[in-house]
Design a protein around this motif. Structure first.
Motif, short mmCIF file in Angstrom:
data_model
loop_
_atom_site.label_atom_id
_atom_site.label_comp_id
_atom_site.label_asym_id
_atom_site.label_seq_id
_atom_site.Cartn_x
_atom_site.Cartn_y
_atom_site.Cartn_z
N SER A 1 0.91 -1.25 0.14
CA SER A 1 -0.02 -0.15 -0.04
C SER A 1 0.79 1.39 -0.07
O SER A 1 1.83 1.32 0.88
CB SER A 1 -0.87 -0.05 1.48
N PRO A 2 0.64 2.31 -0.94
CA PRO A 2 -0.18 2.21 -1.99
C PRO A 2 0.01 1.03 -3.05
O PRO A 2 1.39 0.58 -3.16
CB PRO A 2 0.16 3.44 -2.99
N SER A 3 -0.99 0.31 -3.77
CA SER A 3 -0.81 -0.75 -4.48
C SER A 3 -0.26 -0.69 -6.11
O SER A 3 -1.12 0.29 -6.70
CB SER A 3 -2.27 -1.75 -4.41
N ASN A 4 0.40 -1.62 -6.40
CA ASN A 4 0.48 -2.00 -7.71
C ASN A 4 -0.17 -3.32 -7.78
O ASN A 4 0.18 -4.28 -7.37
CB ASN A 4 2.04 -1.84 -8.17
N PRO A 5 -1.25 -3.25 -8.83
CA PRO A 5 -1.58 -2.59 -9.79
C PRO A 5 -2.73 -1.70 -9.67
O PRO A 5 -3.08 -1.01 -10.58
CB PRO A 5 -1.88 -3.44 -10.77
N THR A 6 -3.42 -1.50 -8.49
CA THR A 6 -4.64 -0.74 -8.64
C THR A 6 -4.70 0.70 -8.09
O THR A 6 -5.39 1.28 -8.10
CB THR A 6 -5.62 -1.53 -7.40
N ARG B 1 -4.13 11.40 -13.14
CA ARG B 1 -4.91 10.49 -12.57
C ARG B 1 -6.38 11.09 -12.80
O ARG B 1 -7.32 10.28 -13.04
CB ARG B 1 -4.42 10.55 -10.90
N LYS B 2 -6.52 12.10 -12.39
CA LYS B 2 -8.15 12.66 -12.54
C LYS B 2 -8.35 12.61 -14.09
O LYS B 2 -9.60 12.47 -14.48
CB LYS B 2 -8.03 14.34 -12.04
N ALA C 1 0.05 5.52 -6.05
CA ALA C 1 0.96 5.03 -7.15
C ALA C 1 0.65 5.89 -8.32
O ALA C 1 0.37 7.06 -8.22
CB ALA C 1 0.77 3.66 -7.24
N PHE C 2 0.68 5.20 -9.68
CA PHE C 2 0.46 5.94 -10.68
C PHE C 2 -0.16 4.88 -11.74
O PHE C 2 0.00 4.82 -12.94
CB PHE C 2 1.55 6.65 -11.31
N TYR C 3 -1.23 4.13 -11.17
CA TYR C 3 -2.08 3.10 -12.06
C TYR C 3 -3.46 3.55 -11.92
O TYR C 3 -4.06 3.75 -10.67
CB TYR C 3 -1.63 1.73 -11.68
N ALA D 1 1.88 7.17 -15.86
CA ALA D 1 3.07 7.91 -15.63
C ALA D 1 3.58 8.37 -17.10
O ALA D 1 4.68 7.65 -17.56
CB ALA D 1 4.34 7.05 -14.80
N LEU D 2 3.02 8.80 -18.10
CA LEU D 2 3.05 9.32 -19.18
C LEU D 2 2.96 10.88 -19.25
O LEU D 2 2.12 11.26 -18.81
CB LEU D 2 2.93 8.46 -20.25
#
Length: 415
Positions: free
Chosen positions: A189-194, A318-319, A339-341, A394-395
């Motif tokens: 937490s924070p989680s990859n992938p969610t 994200r938004k 995270a960034f997913y 993340a792009l």
């Protein structure tokens, strides 16, 4: 020439043509890296592919960190072997950073510097697990977790949460999955992938459950600084101090400082576990590259201004991605808090015609999207939960808007 008698001939009970061991043959390729490699190959061939695959910040490593590496490269001592467990100065920087950022007090004896977070995770499991030991793995999970567990002889036991719970597993689910062979709980937490972030009260509840159950915990804190909207990601051994002697914390510089290619991670744990993992590393890789360690010292000792800039950009993206994905019929996209997913459900798109084709799984849908829209996403099968896709935001802002716009045009026509 003297003939070899049948009595002295070598045994033929094992297949002579087995070129790959069963242990290694059973490992699945990293799905995220596979998608990234395929997308990059298409881009190299001139295709305008937009990649939402690999979890890698699009920012350059901050200049002050690069300059520290350049200076270190000119120091002859950095051209030699150094202690397998990490440069003493970096261990001390990790101790100070950990106290500053999470409030966890440790000593250098509790730290092992590794070649990225992946090596830390593998070495932690190799140190903690015996064959047949079970590890509870909340799913959706990062693709490397189950493979690292299996390599160590352990058995991953997925505990699945879906979008209805915000991808957060409950103590009740964990207890239902626990058996007499359960030894470790993996927590991220924070989680990859969610992108899910567990609230403090739930982190403490899970930690106290693990403590009462006599389990070890491996907690992956690599995304600790990437939270949004007021969310925070507390460290489990800080909230449950009694757990510290049965807890391994994994972290690194990759995500926070845009240093994925520098390969510096670490694990923090009880001194005996760290010593055993260090022994393993001494035979596997020896020390992490010294120039990278010097860069990590600069990163951890500097301020977090560059991190704040990246977080602001990630929050904006994200938004944008959540809002745009929610406009596509058949997609349900929870808003991630870290995270960034994003990890949207695409179940509503399966079995429906799209551009004259029909996908019956998220893996087939990801292939269709890549071929028809030239957009790369990672299917949920890679994370233990079919019916979803993972998209990294993340792009760049323009690429993000163009990529999701292509999805809107392609998937909006599904009937």
């Amino acid at each position: 020439m003297t003939a070899v008698s049948s009595e002295s001939a070598p045994s033929t009970t094992a297949p002579a043509d087995r070129r790959i061991s069963r242990r290694i043959a059973a490992i699945a390729e990293s799905a995220t890296l596979a998608v990234d490699a395929k997308a990059k190959a298409l881009k190299a061939a001139g295709k305008p592919v937009i990649v939402f695959g690999a979890g890698e910040p699009d920012f350059p490593t901050p200049d002050f960190i690069v300059e520290a590496a350049i200076a270190a490269a000119r120091v002859p001592a950095m051209h030699r072997y150094t202690p397998a467990g990490g440069l003493p100065a970096l261990k001390e920087a990790i101790v100070a950073k950990t106290a500053r950022d999470s409030g966890l007090s440790v000593t250098a004896a509790n730290v092992l510097v590794t070649n990225g977070g992946k090596q830390a995770i593998y070495e932690a499991f190799a140190t903690m697990l015996d064959p047949g030991d079970e590890v509870l793995v909340p799913a959706p999970y990062w693709t490397t977790y189950p493979e690292a567990i299996r390599l160590a002889g352990g058995v991953p036991v997925p505990v699945v949460a879906d979008e209805q719970s915000g991808y957060l597993v409950s103590v009740g689910q964990l207890e239902a999955a626990r058996t007499p062979r359960t030894k470790v709980l993996l927590f991220c937490s924070p989680s990859n992938p969610t992108g899910a972030v567990y609230p403090a009260e739930q982190v403490e509840e899970i930690g106290r459950w693990a403590l009462d159950a006599g389990l070890w915990v491996l907690t992956d804190e690599i995304y600790e600084h990437l939270t949004y909207g007021g969310a925070v990601a507390p460290s489990m051994p800080v909230l449950v101090p009694e757990l510290a002697d049965r807890c391994v914390v994994v972290n690194g510089v990759a995500k926070t400082y845009a240093m994925t290619g520098w390969r510096v991670g670490w694990l923090i744990g009880p001194a005996d576990v760290v010593k055993a993992a260090t022994n393993l590393q001494s035979h596997a890789t020896s020390n992490v590259a010294n120039v990278s360690q010097a860069a990590a010292i600069a990163a951890l000792s500097g301020d977090l201004a560059a991190v704040a800039t990246m977080r602001e950009a990630f929050d904006r993206r994200r938004k944008t991605i959540v809002a745009m994905l929610r406009e596509i019929p058949g997609i349900a996209c929870p808003e991630p808090q870290g995270a960034f997913y994003v990890y949207p459900s695409v179940k509503g798109l399966l079995g429906r015609p799209i551009a004259g084709r029909t996908a019956h799984s998220s893996a087939e849908l990801a292939e269709l999207i890549l071929e028809e829209a030239e957009v790369a996403v990672v299917p949920g099968e890679a994370f233990g939960t079919p019916g979803y896709v993972r998209m990294s935001y993340a792009l760049g802002d323009d690429d993000l808007a163009e990529g999701v716009g292509r999805l809107q045009r392609l998937l909006g026509s599904a009937e």
